[in-house]
Design an enzyme around this catalytic site. Structure first.
Site, PDB file in Angstrom:
ATOM      1  N   ASN A   9       0.913  -1.238   0.104  1.00 26.79           N
ATOM      2  CA  ASN A   9       0.319  -0.055   0.014  1.00 26.79           C
ATOM      3  C   ASN A   9       0.912   1.122  -0.001  1.00 26.79           C
ATOM      4  O   ASN A   9       1.384   1.640   0.931  1.00 26.79           O
ATOM      5  CB  ASN A   9      -0.956   0.052   1.164  1.00 26.79           C
ATOM      6  CG  ASN A   9      -1.800   1.195   1.220  1.00 26.79           C
ATOM      7  OD1 ASN A   9      -1.792   2.040   0.514  1.00 26.79           O
ATOM      8  ND2 ASN A   9      -2.636   1.136   2.661  1.00 26.79           N
ATOM      9  N   LYS A  11       0.119   4.148  -0.426  1.00 23.60           N
ATOM     10  CA  LYS A  11      -0.514   5.304   0.287  1.00 23.60           C
ATOM     11  C   LYS A  11      -0.536   6.644  -0.579  1.00 23.60           C
ATOM     12  O   LYS A  11      -0.202   6.432  -1.870  1.00 23.60           O
ATOM     13  CB  LYS A  11      -0.187   5.522   1.783  1.00 23.60           C
ATOM     14  CG  LYS A  11      -0.441   4.237   2.544  1.00 23.60           C
ATOM     15  CD  LYS A  11      -0.076   4.391   3.945  1.00 23.60           C
ATOM     16  CE  LYS A  11      -0.388   3.132   4.793  1.00 23.60           C
ATOM     17  NZ  LYS A  11      -0.383   3.276   6.092  1.00 23.60           N
ATOM     18  N   HIS A  98      -9.648   0.624   4.571  1.00 22.62           N
ATOM     19  CA  HIS A  98      -8.400   1.140   5.428  1.00 22.62           C
ATOM     20  C   HIS A  98      -8.624   1.995   6.836  1.00 22.62           C
ATOM     21  O   HIS A  98      -9.538   2.819   6.256  1.00 22.62           O
ATOM     22  CB  HIS A  98      -7.468   1.801   4.513  1.00 22.62           C
ATOM     23  CG  HIS A  98      -6.052   1.716   5.161  1.00 22.62           C
ATOM     24  ND1 HIS A  98      -5.663   2.635   5.871  1.00 22.62           N
ATOM     25  CD2 HIS A  98      -4.761   0.706   4.999  1.00 22.62           C
ATOM     26  CE1 HIS A  98      -4.594   2.327   6.438  1.00 22.62           C
ATOM     27  NE2 HIS A  98      -4.131   1.312   5.964  1.00 22.62           N
ATOM     28  N   GLU A 100      -7.002   4.121   7.578  1.00 21.29           N
ATOM     29  CA  GLU A 100      -6.930   5.868   7.623  1.00 21.29           C
ATOM     30  C   GLU A 100      -8.302   6.339   6.892  1.00 21.29           C
ATOM     31  O   GLU A 100      -8.441   7.461   7.003  1.00 21.29           O
ATOM     32  CB  GLU A 100      -5.738   5.910   6.445  1.00 21.29           C
ATOM     33  CG  GLU A 100      -4.611   5.758   7.500  1.00 21.29           C
ATOM     34  CD  GLU A 100      -3.206   5.444   6.609  1.00 21.29           C
ATOM     35  OE1 GLU A 100      -3.102   5.432   5.528  1.00 21.29           O
ATOM     36  OE2 GLU A 100      -2.127   4.733   7.469  1.00 21.29           O
ATOM     37  N   GLU A 170      -5.481  -5.254  10.320  1.00 20.41           N
ATOM     38  CA  GLU A 170      -4.558  -4.296  10.418  1.00 20.41           C
ATOM     39  C   GLU A 170      -5.092  -3.497  11.916  1.00 20.41           C
ATOM     40  O   GLU A 170      -5.850  -2.571  11.952  1.00 20.41           O
ATOM     41  CB  GLU A 170      -4.787  -3.315   9.410  1.00 20.41           C
ATOM     42  CG  GLU A 170      -4.294  -3.808   8.061  1.00 20.41           C
ATOM     43  CD  GLU A 170      -3.647  -2.584   7.206  1.00 20.41           C
ATOM     44  OE1 GLU A 170      -2.594  -2.992   6.794  1.00 20.41           O
ATOM     45  OE2 GLU A 170      -4.474  -1.855   7.048  1.00 20.41           O
ATOM     46  N   GLY A 176       1.998   1.990  10.724  1.00 21.95           N
ATOM     47  CA  GLY A 176       3.055   3.278  10.773  1.00 21.95           C
ATOM     48  C   GLY A 176       3.681   3.646  12.048  1.00 21.95           C
ATOM     49  O   GLY A 176       4.318   4.544  12.342  1.00 21.95           O
ATOM     50  N   SER A 216       2.952  -2.222  10.506  1.00 23.66           N
ATOM     51  CA  SER A 216       4.389  -2.301  10.437  1.00 23.66           C
ATOM     52  C   SER A 216       5.130  -3.558  10.231  1.00 23.66           C
ATOM     53  O   SER A 216       6.168  -4.161  11.057  1.00 23.66           O
ATOM     54  CB  SER A 216       4.880  -1.838  12.119  1.00 23.66           C
ATOM     55  OG  SER A 216       4.573  -0.466  12.346  1.00 23.66           O
TER      56      SER A 216
HETATM   57  P1  PGA Z   1       2.374  -0.061   7.785  1.00 20.47           P
HETATM   58  O1  PGA Z   1       1.286   0.237   7.154  1.00 20.47           O
HETATM   59  O2  PGA Z   1       3.139  -0.932   7.201  1.00 20.47           O
HETATM   60  O3  PGA Z   1       3.393   1.464   7.391  1.00 20.47           O
HETATM   61  O4  PGA Z   1       2.275   0.094   9.262  1.00 20.47           O
HETATM   62  C1  PGA Z   1       0.223  -0.789   6.795  1.00 20.47           C
HETATM   63  C2  PGA Z   1      -1.020  -0.189   6.051  1.00 20.47           C
HETATM   64  O5  PGA Z   1      -1.470   0.891   6.476  1.00 20.47           O
HETATM   65  O6  PGA Z   1      -1.458  -0.701   5.056  1.00 20.47           O
END
Ligand code: PGA
Length: 254
Positions: A9, A11, A98, A100, A170, A176, A216
């Site tokens: 992803n 983003k 997601h 976010e 997740e 993140g 992460s």
């Molecule tokens: P990250 O993000 O690996 O940077 O923690 C994962 C995601 O948001 O799908």
């Protein structure tokens, strides 16, 4: 047999040239021609970068996904993108729900459900994200929250199409932050998700659905996570922007 899925992803990162470069580096690193049949590597760039990346990976086994979609096929929805548009530029997968999107763009369980149904209806594969906040985990509500999000998202999706769905667990506190869930914490929720799928769709279908972990994931923790029996791959954010780290994660999964 369920597939191993490793999705990157990206983003709101990359542009025309850096996106093409990253895709080429992943192709090269992953040995895209030799990826096993049981594994899908999916790159999810920003919308405008999708055609460039699709072009870069054309002819390889690397798949393209979008990070979001609108549930309607067309119309007066300024700024939105439909499943048909994604299909036309070579997408096979779409991330829906997601955290976010849920937290920053106020997407509800119902929105996620409508999107997941639109994606399935367009013969694309949804990567449906579920996961709890740190407060919910500390209150012991993880499984309750995951159950609610999962059941809401899958409303209207029947047994004949559940195998095209990918579920991504997740935990929001792991995204993140560098605070990856331990393999044990992740496995507990993945097994729970599979048990829910079993109740909803029966054992055979539940065994065939890929349940992937995100939050992460790095080249150092990937092996231990993917060794868990109900973890079928990863949804990778930050580390997917680094071709060599992402390549290592692919290797750990296949
Ligand atoms: P990250 O993000 O690996 O940077 O923690 C994962 C995601 O948001 O799908």
């Amino acid at each position: 047999m369920r597939k191993t899925v490793i999705a990157g992803n990206w983003k709101m990162n990359t542009d025309r040239s850096s996106g093409a470069e990253l895709a080429a580096a992943v192709m090269h690193g992953a040995g895209s021609a030799n990826l096993p049949e049981h594994a899908d590597v999916v790159l999810c760039p920003p919308f405008v970068v999708i055609p460039i990346v699709a072009n870069a990976v054309a002819g390889s086994r690397i798949r393209i996904g979008a990070q979001n979609v609108h549930d309607q096929p067309r119309g007066a929805f300024t700024g939105e993108i439909s499943t048909g548009m994604l299909h036309s530029v070579g997408c096979t997968h779409v991330i829906v729900g997601h955290s976010e999107r849920r937290l920053m763009f106020a997407e509800s369980d119902y929105d996620v459900c409508r999107k997941a149904n639109a994606v399935v209806g367009a013969n694309l594969q949804p990567i449906i994200c579920v996961g709890e906040t740190i407060a919910e985990r500390e209150q012991g509500r993880t499984l309750e929250v995951v159950r609610r999000q999962l059941r809401a998202a899958l409303d209207g999706i029947f047994e004949f199409s559940i195998r095209t769905c990918i579920i991504a667990y997740e935990p929001i506190w792991a995204i993140g932050t560098g605070n990856t869930a331990t393999p044990g914490q992740a496995q507990e929720v993945h097994a729970f998700i599979r048990s829910q799928l079993r109740e909803m769709y029966g054992s055979a279908a539940a065994e065939d659905v890929s349940v992937i972990y995100g939050g992460s994931v790095t080249e150092t923790n990937a092996c231990d996570l993917f060794a868990q029996p109900d973890i079928d791959g990863g949804l990778v954010g930050g580390a997917s922007l680094d071709a060599s780290a992402f390549t290592e994660i692919i290797r750990a999964a296949i």
